[in-house]
Design a protein around this motif. Structure first.
Motif, PDB file in Angstrom:
ATOM      1  N   GLU A   1     -13.139  37.395  10.092  1.00 10.86           N
ATOM      2  CA  GLU A   1     -11.810  37.753   9.611  1.00 10.86           C
ATOM      3  C   GLU A   1     -11.925  39.037   8.795  1.00 10.86           C
ATOM      4  O   GLU A   1     -12.935  39.264   8.115  1.00 10.86           O
ATOM      5  N   LEU A   2     -10.890  39.837   8.869  1.00 10.62           N
ATOM      6  CA  LEU A   2     -10.866  41.098   8.121  1.00 10.62           C
ATOM      7  C   LEU A   2     -10.096  40.908   6.820  1.00 10.62           C
ATOM      8  O   LEU A   2      -9.213  40.055   6.745  1.00 10.62           O
ATOM      9  N   PRO A   3     -10.418  41.706   5.802  1.00  7.61           N
ATOM     10  CA  PRO A   3      -9.640  41.635   4.564  1.00  7.61           C
ATOM     11  C   PRO A   3      -8.155  41.921   4.835  1.00  7.61           C
ATOM     12  O   PRO A   3      -7.813  42.706   5.735  1.00  7.61           O
ATOM     13  N   GLY A   4      -7.299  41.295   4.050  1.00  9.33           N
ATOM     14  CA  GLY A   4      -5.848  41.443   4.214  1.00  9.33           C
ATOM     15  C   GLY A   4      -5.376  42.879   4.204  1.00  9.33           C
ATOM     16  O   GLY A   4      -4.496  43.266   4.971  1.00  9.33           O
ATOM     17  N   GLU A   5      -5.956  43.706   3.326  1.00  9.12           N
ATOM     18  CA  GLU A   5      -5.549  45.107   3.230  1.00  9.12           C
ATOM     19  C   GLU A   5      -5.827  45.853   4.536  1.00  9.12           C
ATOM     20  O   GLU A   5      -5.029  46.682   4.957  1.00  9.12           O
ATOM     21  N   ILE A   6      -6.956  45.587   5.159  1.00  9.06           N
ATOM     22  CA  ILE A   6      -7.284  46.246   6.435  1.00  9.06           C
ATOM     23  C   ILE A   6      -6.316  45.776   7.513  1.00  9.06           C
ATOM     24  O   ILE A   6      -5.780  46.590   8.274  1.00  9.06           O
ATOM     25  N   LYS A   7      -6.052  44.468   7.582  1.00 10.13           N
ATOM     26  CA  LYS A   7      -5.094  43.945   8.567  1.00 10.13           C
ATOM     27  C   LYS A   7      -3.729  44.597   8.388  1.00 10.13           C
ATOM     28  O   LYS A   7      -3.091  44.997   9.369  1.00 10.13           O
ATOM     29  N   LYS A   8      -3.299  44.693   7.135  1.00 13.94           N
ATOM     30  CA  LYS A   8      -1.987  45.280   6.824  1.00 13.94           C
ATOM     31  C   LYS A   8      -1.923  46.732   7.290  1.00 13.94           C
ATOM     32  O   LYS A   8      -0.966  47.160   7.930  1.00 13.94           O
ATOM     33  N   THR A   9      -2.967  47.496   6.991  1.00 12.09           N
ATOM     34  CA  THR A   9      -2.997  48.914   7.379  1.00 12.09           C
ATOM     35  C   THR A   9      -3.048  49.057   8.899  1.00 12.09           C
ATOM     36  O   THR A   9      -2.333  49.874   9.478  1.00 12.09           O
ATOM     37  N   LEU A  10      -3.883  48.233   9.560  1.00 14.08           N
ATOM     38  CA  LEU A  10      -3.971  48.319  11.019  1.00 14.08           C
ATOM     39  C   LEU A  10      -2.640  47.961  11.676  1.00 14.08           C
ATOM     40  O   LEU A  10      -2.237  48.601  12.643  1.00 14.08           O
ATOM     41  N   SER A  11      -1.953  46.956  11.141  1.00 15.63           N
ATOM     42  CA  SER A  11      -0.671  46.583  11.743  1.00 15.63           C
ATOM     43  C   SER A  11       0.386  47.664  11.513  1.00 15.63           C
ATOM     44  O   SER A  11       1.314  47.799  12.293  1.00 15.63           O
ATOM     45  N   SER A  12       0.205  48.475  10.446  1.00 20.80           N
ATOM     46  CA  SER A  12       1.164  49.563  10.194  1.00 20.80           C
ATOM     47  C   SER A  12       1.000  50.703  11.206  1.00 20.80           C
ATOM     48  O   SER A  12       1.871  51.557  11.323  1.00 20.80           O
TER      49      SER A  12
END
Length: 179
Positions: free
Chosen positions: A9-20
């Protein structure tokens, strides 16, 4: 029978940035933010007895926590019409070692070995139609993408249920470093 895969699993911040990064490109189906992960091994449909044996074998895998850096962008297949848009990772010997230990554990419980070479990546979109030009523009725009390293100290066994709305993932087990 369960459809399984093993991932980091990736850190939430990375997921958030990638989804942006998702944008309105024709023919793209973007991975929902909560499902962005680094697949270490896709297992497919696994019999219940093999799932049980897998849950017994995975905790025995030892590894020391290690840093992992998410960077760059690309697509599969590398030639021809793109089918998958991905985010890359900095080369990491500990990641490759962990993946190999997982592969050894999997084959040890009787699951067929993976024939393809492990190519670490994070899928962010699946491409339904020819979008070569759009993919090239997206890659050019995000080629320098780079995140600070994060520490990998666990991996997860997920089940995946397919539906017309897409896949739903559920954690079946989390396995922490045991060095």
């Amino acid at each position: 029978m369960a459809r399984l895969f093993i991932a980091i699993e990736l850190p939430g911040e990375i997921k958030k940035t990638l989804s942006s990064l998702c944008c309105d490109l024709p023919g793209m189906r973007w991975v929902p933010p909560d499902q962005i992960h680094l697949t270490l091994r896709f297992l497919g449909d696994v019999q219940p007895k093999d799932t049980l044996r897998l849950k017994e074998a995975l905790p025995a895998i030892t590894f020391a926590p290690f840093p992992l850096t998410v960077q760059g962008v690309g697509h599969f297949p590398p030639h021809g019409h793109p089918r998958v848009l991905w985010i890359g990772l900095e080369e990491s010997s500990p990641l490759l070692e962990l993946q190999q230990r997982i592969e050894t554990a999997i084959t040890g419980v009787g699951i067929v070995p993976e024939e393809r070479r492990f190519s670490p990546h994070i899928t962010i979109a699946r491409i339904k139609e020819n979008a070569s030009a759009e993919v090239a523009l997206f890659e050019a725009k995000h080629r320098q993408l780079n995140f600070p390293p994060f520490t990998v100290d666990e991996f997860v066994l997920f089940s995946s249920v397919l539906s017309p709305k897409g896949a739903t993932h559920r954690k079946e087990g989390t396995f922490r470093n045991r060095s």
